[in-house]
Design a protein around this motif. Structure first.
Motif, PDB file in Angstrom:
ATOM      1  N   HIS A 183       0.843  -1.197   0.000  1.00 54.17           N
ATOM      2  CA  HIS A 183       0.000   0.000   0.000  1.00 54.17           C
ATOM      3  C   HIS A 183       0.882   1.251   0.000  1.00 54.17           C
ATOM      4  O   HIS A 183       1.938   1.263   0.627  1.00 54.17           O
ATOM      5  CB  HIS A 183      -0.909   0.034   1.222  1.00 54.17           C
ATOM      6  CG  HIS A 183      -1.858  -1.131   1.303  1.00 54.17           C
ATOM      7  ND1 HIS A 183      -3.129  -1.101   0.777  1.00 54.17           N
ATOM      8  CD2 HIS A 183      -1.699  -2.373   1.839  1.00 54.17           C
ATOM      9  CE1 HIS A 183      -3.723  -2.268   0.995  1.00 54.17           C
ATOM     10  NE2 HIS A 183      -2.872  -3.056   1.640  1.00 54.17           N
ATOM     11  N   ALA A 184       0.430   2.269  -0.689  1.00 51.89           N
ATOM     12  CA  ALA A 184       1.175   3.532  -0.763  1.00 51.89           C
ATOM     13  C   ALA A 184       0.277   4.690  -0.329  1.00 51.89           C
ATOM     14  O   ALA A 184      -0.943   4.540  -0.211  1.00 51.89           O
ATOM     15  CB  ALA A 184       1.678   3.760  -2.181  1.00 51.89           C
TER      16      ALA A 184
ATOM     17  N   SER B  39      -0.943   8.907  -0.965  1.00 50.42           N
ATOM     18  CA  SER B  39      -1.498   9.604  -2.131  1.00 50.42           C
ATOM     19  C   SER B  39      -0.518  10.562  -2.789  1.00 50.42           C
ATOM     20  O   SER B  39      -0.848  11.167  -3.812  1.00 50.42           O
ATOM     21  CB  SER B  39      -2.768  10.360  -1.715  1.00 50.42           C
ATOM     22  OG  SER B  39      -2.475  11.268  -0.656  1.00 50.42           O
TER      23      SER B  39
ATOM     24  N   HIS C 106       2.287  11.866  -5.177  1.00 43.48           N
ATOM     25  CA  HIS C 106       2.745  11.379  -6.480  1.00 43.48           C
ATOM     26  C   HIS C 106       4.208  10.958  -6.412  1.00 43.48           C
ATOM     27  O   HIS C 106       5.047  11.628  -5.810  1.00 43.48           O
ATOM     28  CB  HIS C 106       2.568  12.467  -7.543  1.00 43.48           C
ATOM     29  CG  HIS C 106       1.141  12.790  -7.829  1.00 43.48           C
ATOM     30  ND1 HIS C 106       0.271  11.894  -8.417  1.00 43.48           N
ATOM     31  CD2 HIS C 106       0.408  13.918  -7.589  1.00 43.48           C
ATOM     32  CE1 HIS C 106      -0.922  12.439  -8.540  1.00 43.48           C
ATOM     33  NE2 HIS C 106      -0.876  13.675  -8.036  1.00 43.48           N
TER      34      HIS C 106
ATOM     35  N   ASP D 133       4.601   5.048 -10.838  1.00 45.94           N
ATOM     36  CA  ASP D 133       3.643   5.646  -9.907  1.00 45.94           C
ATOM     37  C   ASP D 133       3.555   4.794  -8.643  1.00 45.94           C
ATOM     38  O   ASP D 133       4.305   3.832  -8.477  1.00 45.94           O
ATOM     39  CB  ASP D 133       2.257   5.784 -10.557  1.00 45.94           C
ATOM     40  CG  ASP D 133       1.761   4.473 -11.172  1.00 45.94           C
ATOM     41  OD1 ASP D 133       2.136   3.393 -10.658  1.00 45.94           O
ATOM     42  OD2 ASP D 133       1.000   4.518 -12.149  1.00 45.94           O
ATOM     43  N   ASN D 134       2.625   5.158  -7.763  1.00 45.72           N
ATOM     44  CA  ASN D 134       2.477   4.449  -6.491  1.00 45.72           C
ATOM     45  C   ASN D 134       1.951   3.026  -6.660  1.00 45.72           C
ATOM     46  O   ASN D 134       2.125   2.197  -5.767  1.00 45.72           O
ATOM     47  CB  ASN D 134       1.566   5.241  -5.552  1.00 45.72           C
ATOM     48  CG  ASN D 134       2.293   6.396  -4.892  1.00 45.72           C
ATOM     49  OD1 ASN D 134       3.475   6.290  -4.573  1.00 45.72           O
ATOM     50  ND2 ASN D 134       1.595   7.514  -4.694  1.00 45.72           N
ATOM     51  N   TRP D 135       1.294   2.752  -7.787  1.00 47.28           N
ATOM     52  CA  TRP D 135       0.878   1.385  -8.055  1.00 47.28           C
ATOM     53  C   TRP D 135       2.103   0.493  -8.232  1.00 47.28           C
ATOM     54  O   TRP D 135       2.192  -0.590  -7.640  1.00 47.28           O
ATOM     55  CB  TRP D 135      -0.005   1.333  -9.309  1.00 47.28           C
ATOM     56  CG  TRP D 135      -1.406   1.743  -9.037  1.00 47.28           C
ATOM     57  CD1 TRP D 135      -1.939   2.984  -9.197  1.00 47.28           C
ATOM     58  CD2 TRP D 135      -2.454   0.919  -8.538  1.00 47.28           C
ATOM     59  NE1 TRP D 135      -3.252   2.997  -8.827  1.00 47.28           N
ATOM     60  CE2 TRP D 135      -3.605   1.740  -8.415  1.00 47.28           C
ATOM     61  CE3 TRP D 135      -2.543  -0.417  -8.182  1.00 47.28           C
ATOM     62  CZ2 TRP D 135      -4.817   1.268  -7.962  1.00 47.28           C
ATOM     63  CZ3 TRP D 135      -3.756  -0.904  -7.724  1.00 47.28           C
ATOM     64  CH2 TRP D 135      -4.882  -0.077  -7.620  1.00 47.28           C
ATOM     65  N   ASP D 136       3.027   0.948  -9.064  1.00 51.26           N
ATOM     66  CA  ASP D 136       4.267   0.193  -9.249  1.00 51.26           C
ATOM     67  C   ASP D 136       4.995   0.028  -7.918  1.00 51.26           C
ATOM     68  O   ASP D 136       5.492  -1.067  -7.599  1.00 51.26           O
ATOM     69  CB  ASP D 136       5.184   0.917 -10.242  1.00 51.26           C
ATOM     70  CG  ASP D 136       4.714   0.773 -11.682  1.00 51.26           C
ATOM     71  OD1 ASP D 136       3.813  -0.046 -11.932  1.00 51.26           O
ATOM     72  OD2 ASP D 136       5.250   1.489 -12.542  1.00 51.26           O
TER      73      ASP D 136
ATOM     74  N   SER E 103       3.861   0.041  -4.831  1.00 51.83           N
ATOM     75  CA  SER E 103       3.209  -0.877  -3.886  1.00 51.83           C
ATOM     76  C   SER E 103       3.411  -2.333  -4.293  1.00 51.83           C
ATOM     77  O   SER E 103       3.647  -3.196  -3.444  1.00 51.83           O
ATOM     78  CB  SER E 103       1.711  -0.556  -3.776  1.00 51.83           C
ATOM     79  OG  SER E 103       1.034  -0.826  -4.990  1.00 51.83           O
TER      80      SER E 103
ATOM     81  N   TYR F 134      -1.984  -2.322  -4.059  1.00 51.26           N
ATOM     82  CA  TYR F 134      -3.190  -1.508  -4.151  1.00 51.26           C
ATOM     83  C   TYR F 134      -2.913  -0.022  -4.297  1.00 51.26           C
ATOM     84  O   TYR F 134      -3.840   0.785  -4.277  1.00 51.26           O
ATOM     85  CB  TYR F 134      -4.075  -1.744  -2.916  1.00 51.26           C
ATOM     86  CG  TYR F 134      -4.611  -3.138  -2.846  1.00 51.26           C
ATOM     87  CD1 TYR F 134      -5.725  -3.512  -3.589  1.00 51.26           C
ATOM     88  CD2 TYR F 134      -3.999  -4.108  -2.060  1.00 51.26           C
ATOM     89  CE1 TYR F 134      -6.218  -4.809  -3.542  1.00 51.26           C
ATOM     90  CE2 TYR F 134      -4.480  -5.408  -2.004  1.00 51.26           C
ATOM     91  CZ  TYR F 134      -5.596  -5.753  -2.750  1.00 51.26           C
ATOM     92  OH  TYR F 134      -6.073  -7.031  -2.709  1.00 51.26           O
ATOM     93  N   GLY F 135      -1.637   0.340  -4.472  1.00 46.71           N
ATOM     94  CA  GLY F 135      -1.314   1.746  -4.617  1.00 46.71           C
ATOM     95  C   GLY F 135      -1.875   2.554  -3.461  1.00 46.71           C
ATOM     96  O   GLY F 135      -1.799   2.140  -2.297  1.00 46.71           O
TER      97      GLY F 135
ATOM     98  N   ASP G 210      -5.127   3.246  -3.077  1.00 44.36           N
ATOM     99  CA  ASP G 210      -6.587   3.104  -3.126  1.00 44.36           C
ATOM    100  C   ASP G 210      -7.223   2.502  -1.879  1.00 44.36           C
ATOM    101  O   ASP G 210      -8.455   2.450  -1.789  1.00 44.36           O
ATOM    102  CB  ASP G 210      -6.991   2.273  -4.346  1.00 44.36           C
ATOM    103  CG  ASP G 210      -6.901   3.071  -5.636  1.00 44.36           C
ATOM    104  OD1 ASP G 210      -6.474   4.241  -5.563  1.00 44.36           O
ATOM    105  OD2 ASP G 210      -7.244   2.536  -6.703  1.00 44.36           O
TER     106      ASP G 210
END
Length: 252
Positions: A149-150, A152, A154, A163-166, A168, A206-207, A209
């Motif tokens: 998990h990350a 918010s 950027h 990005d934070n998806w990568d 996480s 889950y970035g 989210d």
């Protein structure tokens, strides 16, 4: 003669109503039996589900206690089946590589998992034996997700991490790899279903989210940067019983 015919007609009608009554009583009896059967099935499944929840809580508490003894501070969420490792002890800000302290913490986690999972899992190796000190339980772990998990904010300037998806996903993957490097036998634990035994360890990201705290503050973002271990228990499958009952009724 007319009187005799009228009498016979009345007798036939009476016999007809008696037969209908007997049939209706039989149908009601069958309905009551079916209702009782499904009520018992519902009770059994409910007990299995609530029992599995209690077992999951016991697993989380055992892991937390073991890690606390080793000096690793983690929190648990028993309602959602989560053991939570804060980002601060694992990664530097914006980085996917485990810190030295993070490697040490994940090593202790691997030891805790290796001591607890054998009591609640099946094994891909036929040579594996369930430890003698395990408490009897009908419940098994289906999956253990290592979730990244990350926050918010950027992510910028991190090369292949867009990005934070990568971030996480790679953090979760690196945590998984460190666990396996410390205890290779963790890949042996599996969930047996449909004739096969599927490994329980898995990775997901889950970035930003799924924040714990939606506030836009430093403290909230620190909480949201984390690795979660989410335990999913095996659920009862009553499909075979329902199919057998349907076939039996069709034959009657």
């Amino acid at each position: 003669m007319i009187s005799d015919e009228l009498y016979e007609h009345e007798v036939e009608e009476e016999n007809y109503f008696v037969s209908m009554t007997d049939m209706m009583v039989g149908l009601v009896f069958i309905f009551i039996l079916l209702l009782m059967y499904y009520a018992l099935q519902f009770r059994d499944i409910t007990e299995q589900l609530t029992g599995a929840d209690r077992t999951r809580t016991e697993i989380l508490e055992q892991l937390q206690s073991s890690l606390k003894e080793k000096g690793v501070d983690v929190t648990i969420d028993t309602q959602n089946g989560i053991l939570r490792l804060p980002d601060a002890i694992l990664f530097d800000s914006g980085k996917a590589e485990l810190k030295v302290d993070g490697q040490w913490a994940v090593g202790r986690l691997s030891e805790a998992l290796a001591s607890v999972l054998p009591c609640y899992s099946d094994y891909t190796s036929t040579a594996a034996i369930r430890p003698a000190d395990c408490q009897p339980t009908p419940h098994r772990i289906e999956s253990l997700y290592i979730e990244g998990h990350a926050d918010s904010d950027h992510l910028t300037g991190n090369g292949l991490l867009k990005d934070n998806w990568d971030l996480s996903v790679v953090r979760a993957t690196n945590t998984f790899r460190e666990l396996i490097a410390a205890k290779p036998n963790l890949t042996m634990y599996c969930a047996r279903k449909h004739g096969s035994c599927e490994p329980i360890l898995s990775v997901s990201g889950y970035g930003p989210d799924r924040p714990i705290d939606p506030a836009d503050t430093t403290e909230a973002k620190q909480k949201n940067r984390r690795i979660d271990l989410r335990i999913i228990m095996m659920t009862p499958d009553n499909g075979e019983t329902a199919t057998a009952l349907r076939e039996e009724l069709e034959q009657q």
